[in-house]
Design a protein around this motif. Structure first.
Motif, PDB file in Angstrom:
ATOM      1  N   ASP A 611      -3.972 -14.944  29.633  1.00 45.69           N
ATOM      2  CA  ASP A 611      -4.540 -16.201  29.141  1.00 45.69           C
ATOM      3  C   ASP A 611      -6.051 -16.116  29.281  1.00 45.69           C
ATOM      4  OD1 ASP A 611      -5.195 -18.762  28.439  1.00 45.69           O
ATOM      5  OD2 ASP A 611      -3.632 -19.720  29.647  1.00 45.69           O
ATOM      6  N   THR A 729      18.228 -11.941  21.214  1.00 45.39           N
ATOM      7  CA  THR A 729      17.005 -11.325  21.735  1.00 45.39           C
ATOM      8  C   THR A 729      16.960  -9.862  21.317  1.00 45.39           C
ATOM      9  OG1 THR A 729      17.962 -10.602  23.852  1.00 45.39           O
ATOM     10  CG2 THR A 729      17.055 -12.851  23.747  1.00 45.39           C
ATOM     11  N   SER A 779       9.712 -14.438  18.960  1.00 47.96           N
ATOM     12  CA  SER A 779       9.043 -15.452  19.771  1.00 47.96           C
ATOM     13  C   SER A 779       9.176 -15.180  21.262  1.00 47.96           C
ATOM     14  CB  SER A 779       9.607 -16.845  19.453  1.00 47.96           C
ATOM     15  OG  SER A 779      10.983 -16.904  19.786  1.00 47.96           O
ATOM     16  N   THR A 780       8.250 -15.782  22.012  1.00 49.39           N
ATOM     17  CA  THR A 780       8.287 -15.831  23.475  1.00 49.39           C
ATOM     18  C   THR A 780       8.045 -17.282  23.868  1.00 49.39           C
ATOM     19  OG1 THR A 780       5.912 -15.445  23.687  1.00 49.39           O
ATOM     20  CG2 THR A 780       7.332 -13.496  23.627  1.00 49.39           C
ATOM     21  N   GLU A 781       7.906 -17.525  25.147  1.00 50.49           N
ATOM     22  CA  GLU A 781       7.626 -18.879  25.605  1.00 50.49           C
ATOM     23  C   GLU A 781       6.255 -19.357  25.148  1.00 50.49           C
ATOM     24  OE1 GLU A 781       8.009 -18.810  29.794  1.00 50.49           O
ATOM     25  OE2 GLU A 781      10.204 -18.638  29.791  1.00 50.49           O
ATOM     26  N   VAL A 782       5.401 -18.422  24.789  1.00 52.29           N
ATOM     27  CA  VAL A 782       4.021 -18.759  24.417  1.00 52.29           C
ATOM     28  C   VAL A 782       3.898 -19.108  22.942  1.00 52.29           C
ATOM     29  CG1 VAL A 782       1.658 -17.889  24.281  1.00 52.29           C
ATOM     30  CG2 VAL A 782       3.100 -17.317  26.246  1.00 52.29           C
ATOM     31  N   ALA A 784       5.086 -17.596  18.533  1.00 58.85           N
ATOM     32  CA  ALA A 784       5.994 -16.858  17.655  1.00 58.85           C
ATOM     33  C   ALA A 784       5.238 -16.289  16.471  1.00 58.85           C
ATOM     34  CB  ALA A 784       7.114 -17.777  17.165  1.00 58.85           C
ATOM     35  N   LEU A 815       2.026 -13.855  21.155  1.00 55.38           N
ATOM     36  CA  LEU A 815       3.221 -13.693  21.991  1.00 55.38           C
ATOM     37  C   LEU A 815       2.881 -13.433  23.452  1.00 55.38           C
ATOM     38  CD1 LEU A 815       5.420 -11.394  19.691  1.00 55.38           C
ATOM     39  CD2 LEU A 815       5.381 -13.890  19.800  1.00 55.38           C
ATOM     40  N   VAL A 823      12.193 -10.199  23.760  1.00 57.00           N
ATOM     41  CA  VAL A 823      11.721 -11.357  22.982  1.00 57.00           C
ATOM     42  C   VAL A 823      12.902 -11.985  22.248  1.00 57.00           C
ATOM     43  CG1 VAL A 823       9.393 -10.442  22.670  1.00 57.00           C
ATOM     44  CG2 VAL A 823      11.179  -9.840  21.022  1.00 57.00           C
ATOM     45  N   SER A 824      12.742 -13.233  21.877  1.00 58.40           N
ATOM     46  CA  SER A 824      13.769 -13.918  21.094  1.00 58.40           C
ATOM     47  C   SER A 824      13.587 -13.575  19.624  1.00 58.40           C
ATOM     48  CB  SER A 824      13.660 -15.434  21.289  1.00 58.40           C
ATOM     49  OG  SER A 824      13.874 -15.780  22.646  1.00 58.40           O
TER      50      SER A 824
END
Length: 829
Positions: A611, A729, A779-782, A784, A815, A823-824
């Protein structure tokens, strides 16, 4: 010939003696007549001949009279002139060129007249005018007047072979240099001779001929249109070797005359090959870059990125004066004020608070800087800022990689060379895609097609690997170590041949245990190891010690002995002993508020998986050294402008370990990073000693390479377990494509148009789990990215591949993930 006592048989070369224009000459057996003539200073006109291409005899301009001894030993003349670019010499041959034979001279003039029949008389507007072999040879070997009175043939012009390469067909003399280069050297046979007779021409294939399965340029509406485009990373070479003005580049077309340009030799800043280039500039602005002939590195070729990606350094956001943040805004100021503000800000941000606690400083420098710059950054960190928190690897890194670099790379001098890589009987690629990440490395490997066995540890066989005739060693990203440990017996046998090479790319750092496994494999097979990073400055940064655990010359920062050696050389009492953090660790610590000040040079925030915005926000004071305004520069408290490679001298160390020095091409007031850092250190009252290239190189030479006892311990790491990809995933595979959206390719839309469209690749079985999807959301939690789906034959199941930084696919930024992450994936109709 037989071997003599003082010359081994392997070094004996059979020679042939012949006479050219009355001069006797001895040349190696198999030499072409045109090459033999060159050795005695006789110039034979030619168009199709090129020393790096196979003989073609297409233009017939090099006709000469030839006579050879017959069975009875008497000379027998050939009934008509022969093409000297296709005929090899024989013992006793007699050659008469245009200088001594009226028939050869008449034949050459006749060929020239035929070539000019349909050639337009547009030299005043042709880009080749002033450096055109046809123009020159028409004057020296042509007739003074044309006898042709009919209408010349015309074609629609220009024909766009790609967004970058334009073809004026009426100028073409059908020498076939472009098609031969594309087939023989690059392996991209996208253009060829079309039609016959008077309408014969060079052109692109029809879309029905080629189907590249997503391998298409930006701007092509459908995959079918890929067949129409000259989709090659090396297409610009055809423009340079074209002997007429038929092939031109959109970026340079109608921009200048050769005699208006100032030419300067230089080294490309785009990859670790260190390709020799020529910079042509006018009025302080670069107009084009060409390949320089360098037999030991890039030979006659460079990648399109090396050739065309130079506009980035002269865009409207170029920094010319220092900036200091005042009342929340960056404002231009003087150098003395900016340097004083930077030093004061760092001191305040790292000073101890009322309770005695202090937040330290850290230095981040990317892989784009020179050897001298990297040396100055790490010296500033250790001498002035008192920290080992310095790293040049603006990517995924690991302690295992650092130990490998300290033991196998830093201070080892010239290792595996381009020539040795080309001649290796077998090459194993680990975490390295030559066509995308190696520039001319790919061309040197392809030069050995059919004579060299290439194996690649990867999730699928790329088109570039196919062009090398490579064999896939399938591996899930992150599991390369296991693939090396379980290498098939025939592959291990191939690597046991003398001269075999194991190539490790920078992506090997994403696979725990890969460096250890590669060293064990090299030890068991006798193969040599080579490390080929992607960026131009990475090897130099390793030599300079711009890594948290390495000092210059490969010395480990963890031991007192090496620290004392360097401290004595630098004239300081001691160097910091605390373990340094790598780039990811520095970003994470900064985001948590644990770092008081950051000095950042040559780093793009979008290349980092952490980040970055939070890190910059939480850091007390940020100093940015940059060529142009960037995301990091906009968030900095002080911005110090530095020179791009064309405006400064310096040294890149290429992956071989070869020093690639270059001089200033364009004189400006811009200063190198190492000069700016030297001035900054003076604000602390410290003489850093990095004010000039000569000073830095003298220090590096005095330090020399580390002795074995001062190097890091051998790398240790355990191979990663196979990531478990549950339903919905997949394991992420990703790497940079050569032409993408990197910061050093900004401002060149023609080059960008040749980039390959970003797609998501999956095996048939993995894609089937998504139903009838035509695109994939990764995608990830962050965040896509969504890309078109391409089912790829032979790909490892449970893996999805997307490019790192192509249009619509910025993996690190969107991502915040790296290869090997789970990853999803979700299909979309």
């Amino acid at each position: 010939m037989t071997a003599t006592a003082d010359k081994p048989a392997a070094e004996v070369v059979d020679t042939v003696s012949l006479t050219i224009d009355g001069t006797e000459v001895s040349v190696p057996k198999g030499t072409l007549i045109i090459r033999a003539a060159e050795q005695v200073g006789i110039e034979i006109p030619r168009f199709c001949d090129h020393p790096a291409l196979k003989p073609a005899g297409a233009c017939r301009q090099c006709l000469v009279d030839v006579a050879s001894p017959g069975p009875d030993g008497n000379l027998r003349a050939f009934p008509k002139p022969q093409a000297s670019c296709t005929m090899t010499v024989t013992e006793g041959m007699v050659v008469n060129t245009q200088h001594t034979s009226e028939e050869a001279d008449r034949a050459q003039k006749g060929v020239m007249e035929l070539l000019l029949i349909n050639h337009p008389l547009d030299c005043p507007v042709c880009d080749k005018g002033g450096e055109c072999p046809l123009q020159n040879q028409a004057m020296s070997h042509g007739r003074p007047e044309s006898r042709f009175v009919d209408v010349k043939r015309v074609f629609e012009k220009p024909l766009a072979l790609s967004s970058e390469i334009l073809l004026d067909r009426e100028r073409c003399v059908l020498c076939q240099r472009c098609t031969r280069f594309s087939k023989e050297i690059a392996g991209d046979a996208f253009i060829d001779l079309q039609n016959r007779g008077a309408q014969q021409q060079i052109g692109t294939f029809d879309e029905d001929v080629l189907d590249f399965d997503g391998y298409r340029p930006v701007g092509a509406a459908t995959v079918d249109e890929a067949g129409k485009a000259f989709s090659s990373y090396y297409s610009g070479n055809t423009v340079q070797i074209c002997p007429v003005g038929a092939l031109t580049s959109a970026a340079y077309r109608f921009r200048s005359r050769p005699f208006d340009l100032v030419s300067s030799p230089s080294i490309s800043e785009h990859d670790s090959s260190g390709s020799a280039i020529r910079i042509d500039h006018r009025r302080g602005k670069i107009l084009r870059r060409l390949a320089e002939n360098d037999p030991v590195v890039n030979e006659d070729w460079i990648s399109d990125k090396d050739r065309f990606a130079f506009a980035w350094q002269n865009l409207s956001d170029r920094l010319t004066r220092p900036l200091v943040r005042k009342d929340g805004e960056l404002v231009e100021t003087s150098w003395p004020e900016a340097l004083a503000a930077a030093a004061a800000g760092i001191k305040a941000a790292t000073a101890a608070d009322d309770e005695g606690a202090a937040r330290g400083a850290a230095v981040l420098t990317g892989g784009r800087v020179t050897l001298e710059d990297a040396y100055a950054y790490q010296k500033l960190a250790r001498v002035v800022l008192g920290t080992n928190d310095v790293d040049s690897r603006a990517r995924v890194a690991s302690d295992e990689e650092q130990a490998f670099l300290g033991t196998q790379v830093a201070g080892t001098g010239l290792g595996v060379t381009f020539g040795e890589l080309e001649k290796a009987p077998a090459v194993l690629l680990v975490g390295f895609e030559p066509e995308d990440e190696g520039g001319v490395v790919f061309l040197r490997l392809r030069k050995s097609l059919g004579r060299q066995q290439v194996l690649t540890v990867a999730p699928y066989l790329t088109r570039g690997a196919e062009k090398l005739g490579a064999t896939l060693v399938p591996a899930v990203p992150g599991r390369e170590a296991a693939a090396l440990a379980e290498l098939p017996a025939d592959a291990s046998e191939a690597l046991s041949q003398p001269g075999a090479v194991i190539v490790l790319g920078e992506r090997a750092a994403e696979a725990p245990g890969a460096f250890v496994a590669a060293q064990e494999l090299a030890s068991s097979t006798g193969a040599r190891l080579a490390w080929i990073p992607r960026r131009a400055g990475e090897r130099g940064a390793v030599e300079a010690g711009a890594l948290p655990g390495l000092l210059p010359g490969g010395r480990t920062a963890a031991l007192k002995g090496p620290r004392d050696v360097v401290a004595k050389a630098w004239g300081v009492d001691a160097l910091p002993s605390a373990k340094g953090r790598d780039t990811a660790g520095i970003i994470a610590a900064a985001a948590e508020g644990a770092i008081g000040a950051l000095v950042i040079g040559g780093v793009s925030a979008s290349d980092l998986t952490g980040d970055v915005a939070a890190a910059l926000e939480a850091t007390g004071f940020v100093v940015s050294l940059e060529v142009r305004r960037s995301e990091i520069a906009e968030s900095a408290d002080v911005v110090l402008p530095v020179a791009p490679p064309s405006e400064k001298p310096g040294t890149f160390v290429n992956w071989e370990g070869r020093l690639r020095g270059f001089a200033t091409a364009i004189q400006t007031d811009a200063m190198s990073d190492h000069r700016v850092l030297d001035l900054l250190a003076r604000e602390w009252g410290v003489e850093l000693g990095t004010g000039t290239v000569e000073a830095v190189n003298a220090e590096l030479a005095a330090l020399g390479a580390a002795e074995a006892a001062h190097r890091p311990a051998a790398p240790k790491a355990k191979a990663a377990r196979n990531p478990r990809a549950k339903k919905g995933t997949a394991v992420l595979a990703t790497w940079h494509q050569l032409v993408d959206e990197g910061a050093l390719q900004d401002g060149e839309p023609y080059l960008a148009g040749t980039g390959r469209v970003a797609v998501a690749r999956m095996s048939a079985a993995t894609a089937a789990s998504l139903g009838d999807a035509v695109s994939v959301e990764v995608s990830t939690e962050v965040g896509a990215v969504e890309l078109p789906l391409v089912v790829t034959e032979g790909m490892v199941d449970g893996v999805v591949w997307v490019p790192v930084k192509s249009p619509g696919s910025w993996v690190a930024r969107d991502l915040r993930a790296a290869a090997g992450a789970v990853v999803s994936v979700k299909g979309a109709a």
